[in-house]
Design a protein around this motif. Structure first.
Motif, PDB file in Angstrom:
ATOM      1  N   VAL A 382       3.031   3.034   7.274  1.00 31.26           N
ATOM      2  CA  VAL A 382       1.605   2.797   7.541  1.00 31.26           C
ATOM      3  C   VAL A 382       1.231   1.373   7.125  1.00 31.26           C
ATOM      4  O   VAL A 382       0.543   0.650   7.859  1.00 31.26           O
ATOM      5  N   TRP A 383       1.699   0.967   5.954  1.00 31.08           N
ATOM      6  CA  TRP A 383       1.425  -0.399   5.482  1.00 31.08           C
ATOM      7  C   TRP A 383       2.083  -1.428   6.389  1.00 31.08           C
ATOM      8  O   TRP A 383       1.466  -2.446   6.738  1.00 31.08           O
ATOM      9  N   ASP A 384       3.317  -1.180   6.781  1.00 28.77           N
ATOM     10  CA  ASP A 384       4.051  -2.131   7.620  1.00 28.77           C
ATOM     11  C   ASP A 384       3.380  -2.294   8.988  1.00 28.77           C
ATOM     12  O   ASP A 384       3.326  -3.414   9.524  1.00 28.77           O
ATOM     13  N   LEU A 385       2.858  -1.212   9.543  1.00 34.67           N
ATOM     14  CA  LEU A 385       2.137  -1.313  10.818  1.00 34.67           C
ATOM     15  C   LEU A 385       0.920  -2.214  10.666  1.00 34.67           C
ATOM     16  O   LEU A 385       0.586  -2.994  11.565  1.00 34.67           O
ATOM     17  N   LYS A 390      -1.258  -8.110  11.885  1.00 34.78           N
ATOM     18  CA  LYS A 390      -1.709  -9.455  11.541  1.00 34.78           C
ATOM     19  C   LYS A 390      -0.964 -10.535  12.326  1.00 34.78           C
ATOM     20  O   LYS A 390      -1.398 -11.686  12.347  1.00 34.78           O
ATOM     21  N   LYS A 391       0.138 -10.157  12.949  1.00 34.86           N
ATOM     22  CA  LYS A 391       0.931 -11.138  13.682  1.00 34.86           C
ATOM     23  C   LYS A 391       0.307 -11.416  15.039  1.00 34.86           C
ATOM     24  O   LYS A 391      -0.204 -10.526  15.710  1.00 34.86           O
ATOM     25  N   SER A 396      -2.303  -4.482  18.821  1.00 33.52           N
ATOM     26  CA  SER A 396      -3.059  -3.893  17.707  1.00 33.52           C
ATOM     27  C   SER A 396      -3.543  -2.495  18.024  1.00 33.52           C
ATOM     28  O   SER A 396      -3.549  -1.618  17.146  1.00 33.52           O
ATOM     29  N   THR A 397      -3.947  -2.263  19.246  1.00 29.07           N
ATOM     30  CA  THR A 397      -4.460  -0.940  19.611  1.00 29.07           C
ATOM     31  C   THR A 397      -3.387   0.129  19.428  1.00 29.07           C
ATOM     32  O   THR A 397      -3.636   1.184  18.841  1.00 29.07           O
TER      33      THR A 397
END
Length: 587
Positions: A382-385, A390-391, A396-397
């Motif tokens: 979840v954190w890595d997603l 941010k890249k 993002s969607t």
């Protein structure tokens, strides 16, 4: 005795001089080993040598070594050995006399890359190139040479770390925890060198284990695998910022562990401040080779087998979420029910006969390890997603949709587990001895509470994550004029509602009146996960030596701490506008 010739002048020698020099390592090997087991050249016994001058000399030797390696056909093996041995002596001199200076110039890294690893790889290359039909007689000698060099190299790193620990009064078991909340310091540089050395020791043990499998019995190989794991864990203890030790542990688990351990270690290596540069690619490669079972679930299978099938089903889901490239349809993904089925069977088994409790505790230990691995993988993913969002150029969607799905997965899984405990346990307690009830409740809570605590700690430390997910999805719907994300949002909210309802109904949820330890009291999972970025803010508040003041506290105290973290999430959700508006819990 003729003075050693400066390495840069090697190529100027005549053929006769080269022949005389090539005999020197054989003729004087014993003498050199006696003078210094770490091959320190005699001209470095001078104490007045400037470290800056030694760095300059080392740089020249490094260039020469690169040139010799590029022109391996023109250079002799003895020339390369001579330069490496001289360079190793300089490196060691710098490490011994000024560790901070050596750390600044990455001498520990150069020692491995330019001295030890190339030599090992040269011997392994010779072994790979042996002709099975004609060269088998050479294999035993090469294998013995490799084993001796691996053992000698391991001894070098062990002696170096012993010297560092004695000189700087380092306790490896605690230095990583001590440095976690400190700024840059001398101890940090010492820890970095220690960690690098332990990683090298782990690699050497891993090579030894791989070599041993083909020559000796499995018991000996297993001993080297255990040694490799121990060295990598010591590397983790030394510094809590690098992902490399976890990535190396994943390699060990590929050979001597389970698939979920491999994935967990790779995820851990991605979540550290200095993430492993190869972990993501290695994880993808591992998944590409992993073959999942295609057989249907056997409802009559024993709990350990069902737990293993749950782990396999979860890894299939994780593979899709990590490497779907934006093409994943979350509607096709569901929470596997193997874990709930196995828990119900274990509870029935333990309640049937007090003699079964020991076996049930062993099965619940497997259950606990699998559950905590799954939760660790979930929160890191979840954190890595979020980091991927941010890249520039990221979808993002789609990444937000995957985040929402994984959060819903975790909440739903725990809701179902607590419901299984309630529905299975209540009828059984009516026919059981009170002492047996307490014992079984304790082992069941011990199996499930650490995972619940980790999950809740992540969310009350990162509560804006859920609010941001819903808010961003709402904005997306307004901009696009579609309701494609509304279902994902409703799925997450329903999963949270189910989780909170199950938690609040648990008999241990109400606050105890007295003797409540704070949620910052350290428990075992805190040290295991220390350093990962998703929990960095919470762990910064934990006093990892606080248990010294609570020597009389036992398992009940730790259980209260974990429940306190669960309550903290419920409290923060209730106090937030998001929680009051969207999460209505039936008590």
């Amino acid at each position: 005795m003729q003075a050693p010739v400066s390495p840069p002048d090697i190529k100027k020698r005549s053929s006769n001089q080269r022949r005389r020099r090539r005999r020197r390592p054989r003729n004087k090997k014993t003498q050199e080993d006696q003078e210094d087991s770490l091959y320190q050249p005699r001209n470095l016994q001078r104490r007045d040598v400037s470290l800056t001058d030694l760095i300059s000399e080392a740089t020249a030797l490094e260039r020469q070594l690169v040139e010799l390696s590029k022109n391996i056909d023109a250079a002799t093996e003895d020339e390369i050995v001579y330069v490496r041995r001289h360079l190793q002596g300089i490196y060691r001199h710098i490490l011994v006399h000024d560790l901070l200076f050596a750390s600044h110039h990455r001498i520990d890294d150069k020692m491995w890359r330019l001295i030890f690893y190339p030599t090992i790889e040269e011997i392994r290359t010779k072994l790979r190139k042996l002709n099975p039909a004609t060269d088998q007689g050479k294999r035993p000698a090469l294998l013995k040479q490799l084993a001796q060099y691996l053992d000698t190299s391991f001894q070098y790193y062990r002696d170096m770390n012993s010297r560092i620990k004695n000189e700087y009064s380092v306790d490896v078991a605690s230095i990583g925890v001590d440095l976690f909340r400190q700024s840059a310091s001398t101890d940090e540089q010492v820890a970095i060198v220690l960690q690098s050395n332990y990683i090298c020791m782990g690699d050497l043990s891993r090579y030894r284990a791989s070599q041993t499998i083909s020559r000796e019995d499995k018991k000996t190989a297993d001993g080297y695998w255990r040694m490799a794991k121990d060295c990598y864990h010591r590397a983790i203890d030394a510094s809590r910022t690098s992902g490399k030790p976890y990535s190396q542990l994943a390699l060990v688990s590929v050979s001597s562990g389970s698939a979920i351990d491999v994935v967990w270690y790779y995820c851990m290596s991605l979540a550290m401040k200095h993430a492993s540069t190869v972990a993501r690619d290695n994880l993808k490669a591992f998944y590409s080779k992993l073959r999942f079972s295609s057989s249907d679930e056997d409802v009559g299978a024993q709990p350990p087998k069902q737990i293993a099938r749950f782990a396999e089903s979860f890894l299939q889901i994780h593979k899709q979420t990590m490497f779907s490239n934006g093409s994943l349809d979350t509607a096709q993904l569901t929470v596997p029910d193997n874990l709930c089925t196995s828990l119900a069977k274990i509870i029935h088994f333990a309640a049937k006969d007090p003699a079964n409790e020991k076996s049930a505790a062993s099965m619940l230990h497997i259950f606990k390890n699998t559950l905590t691995r799954v939760i660790g993988i979930l929160i890191i993913t979840v954190w890595d997603l979020g980091e991927q969002m941010k890249k520039k150029g990221s979808n993002s969607t789609q990444l937000q949709m995957l985040q929402g799905y994984l959060m819903a997965f975790g909440f739903k899984m725990f809701a179902e587990l607590f419901k299984v405990i309630q529905s299975t346990w209540s009828p059984l307690k009516e026919h059981m001895d009170p002492d047996q009830i307490v014992r079984i409740e304790d082992i069941v809570d011990t199996a499930i509470l650490p995972g619940v605590s980790i999950w809740c700690t992540f969310f009350f430390s990162n509560l804006p994550l859920m609010a941001q997910f819903c808010a961003v999805n709402a904005n997306t719907e307004i901009r696009s004029g579609v309701r494609a994300r509304e279902s994902e949002k409703r799925q997450l909210v329903r999963a949270m509602q189910a989780f909170l309802s199950a938690i609040i109904a648990h008999p241990m949820f109400p606050d105890p009146v007295d003797h409540v330890l704070p949620i910052t009291y350290p428990v075992s999972e805190d040290k295991v996960l220390l350093g990962i970025q998703p929990l960095i803010r919470f762990h910064a508040m934990v006093d990892f030596y606080k248990e010294i003041g609570y020597e009389d506290q036992g398992s009940l105290a730790r259980k209260q701490v974990r429940w306190g973290r669960v309550r903290e999430l419920v409290k923060r959700l209730a106090d937030s506008n998001q929680g009051r508006a969207k999460i209505q819990c039936d008590r």
